[in-house]
Write a protein that holds these residues in place. Structure first.
Motif: not given
Lengths: 348, 348
Positions: A79, A108, A110-111, A232, A234, B88, B91, B95
């Motif tokens: 991320t 990214s 997103r894992y 995640l 977070t 942010d 990202e 995306d």
DNA sequence: CTGAAAGCGCTTACAG
DNA sequence: CTGAAAGCGCTTACAG
């Protein structure tokens, strides 16, 4: 409303424009650009003047295509945003690459390992000359692709090289041990863990393993229920994790979260539940993101040197692209950073 | 030590390989790739089979060079890392661009206009098909370059278009007014400001202007000394800012910081000085970065919808590149987010 | 030290 | 609907 391209748009000058203006061949212009010493000073200056007049800058794309070597590097991180550590690493990586003459394409995942593979593929199609990844767990397809193309690749935030890919990072497992030993030394015997290991996150898994190891060493049990696995890392998941741990029969006195974001969420939720940190509960995180020092209480954590990792990654790639060998495993120190979220375990 | 390229590296399949394997011309392969409907189903399948067999993916660089249109977008943000809002936005931008078929090259200017210009230049040399910038203040060189090349460009985090460059963001000035009016309503009359305006930051300047406007409206004075200007919006500068404000003859009861990071630093320093927030001191920030809700007390701020800004930027660029018009100014709502760092002004 | 020519991997009119 | 040829903007042996 606005329209593009602007009517007054001018086409860029190209190498051939410079050549005709300077009355030389394209080859010569190319030479003054790339190996100026080789060309007679007189001509060199003439060409340089033409370059300046036309405000010429070479098209990196064409250059890459014809020379076979591009100057763009690709990175895939889990991320970019939020309060994860990676953005600091990306910033340093970009910075260092820039001074080395490279540009950075970021994406990214997103894992998501599969998404990571797709992004690696795209980066390769874009002619990336090198790759910076994260962790040591990759999809088989991704590994095959990397091997097949033989493109310089390094991975970060781990000190373990699992597939011949050079790794740069801290020893996450040792860091987990260290943090746990600190808590043990403070007298804690009841532990709760919030770990973002549900998505096979190798860094957090190693941290968790380290925690387990230290606990086992000390003969302190860690019931299954006391480990909350989340997807995640977070803040919100930190909240949820703590909420669960606090409802256990025997409430933990020490909470280990595998990232700072989780820890911040856990602290926030603990407060909301009327628990005082660190008197009732000690909380620790991992990474030392910049806000970790500013929470109240300030978070005890382990510093993950993201900026240094980013810089080293850039340097290694640069070296590799120049045919120089680079270390397979580079372990950076993970300094324990003790602040106010940890204290002596409360009397039972 | 590790070496690249790996000895077992294989060269990528290219279009001509597919062509010979499928027994068709390069043109045909190109067509099944780009306008499949045009080619006879029978041949199309044959080519597709060859593509699969060779695991062929087109070289985007060559594609871009020959077609004259690249699919890489460049962005220059003030900073990628730390606790700024931009990561942010990046990202979300990445995306959305990914789903639209574009890749993103990022660079961080470190709040330096000159550096920004250099990076824009580099992005253009790399064949960027579009640019995403931040703010409405650019170096004249940068503006000239953008105009000259006529490349689709949008700017973000501001709703003001100053040079014909479409802008997407909140009305920072209005946000400053709103936050200030909240504090005025709570009875505050002594204000202190920490603003990262020393480096001609247009967003923070607008916020500061808004604060001034609301205070003027209410007839509340803002002595020069009560405005601390800092360069970078770091937590550390927030600390320093507050330290200065607290030493004034009449200590403010309300502190407005032009970013959340500054506010977090200010709160942290206030705590250290034994001041209680919000009883002794109200503190507000801007942006609503994700940790703003987790500080203790939770920070009152104005939400800057970074993710939405990023997504819209991507869509606008996409539209512009398809020749469609896009709005010159897109104002997004900046929602006031009242949390616990603000309260009624203490009795004098 | 300089230039003409071929080539990087694609796309795109232009014929057929 | 398909192919041969030229071209995108550079670099790079190869001659001279």
């Amino acid at each position: 409303m606005s329209h593009f391209p602007k009517p007054n748009a001018t086409k860029k000058a190209k190498l051939s424009d410079v050549a005709s203006l300077a009355n030389v061949s394209a080859s010569t212009v190319s030479r003054v650009l790339n190996q100026p010493d080789i060309v007679r000073p007189e001509i060199r200056e003439r060409v340089q003047k033409a370059i300046d007049m036309l405000d010429y800058t070479p098209d990196r794309m064409a250059k890459a295509l014809s020379s076979g070597r591009s100057h763009t590097i690709g990175t895939v991180v889990p991320t970019i945003g939020g309060s994860a550590i990676f953005s600091d690493g990306v910033e340093a990586l970009q910075d260092e690459l820039e001074t080395l003459g490279y540009s950075l394409i970021v994406s990214s995942s997103r894992y998501d390992i599969e998404r990571e593979f797709q992004q690696i593929k795209t980066l390769l199609d874009y002619g990336a000359a090198g790759l910076v990844l994260v962790g040591d767990t990759f999809s088989p397809d991704a590994l095959r692709l990397i091997k097949k193309q033989g493109i310089p690749t390094v991975t970060t935030y781990t000190n373990k090289s699992r597939h011949g890919i050079p790794a740069i990072g801290i020893d996450n497992r040792a860091a987990g041990r260290e943090l746990t030993r600190l808590l043990l030394k403070l007298g804690h015997k009841k532990f709760g863990i919030v770990a973002n290991t549900a998505l096979q996150n190798d860094r957090s898994q190693a941290r968790l393993d380290g925690v387990r190891e230290a606990l086992a060493e000390a003969g302190v049990p860690l019931p299954l229920k006391n480990v909350v696995e989340v997807k995640l890392p977070t803040i919100e998941n930190g909240r949820r994790g703590l909420a669960g741990l606090v409802e256990l029969q025997t409430v933990p006195t020490a909470i280990v979260c595998t990232t700072d974001a989780l820890a911040l969420g856990a602290m926030s939720e603990a407060r909301r539940k009327g628990l005082h940190i660190p008197d009732d509960l000690s909380v620790v995180g991992f990474d030392d993101i910049d806000v970790a020092a500013e929470s109240d209480p300030a978070l005890t954590t382990v510093k993950n040197p993201a900026a240094e990792i980013g810089r080293i990654a850039a340097d290694y790639l640069n070296r590799a692209m120049n045919g120089q060998p680079i270390p397979l495993e580079t372990e950076l120190p993970a300094s324990l950073t003790i602040r106010s979220s940890t204290a002596i375990a409360p009397a039972r």
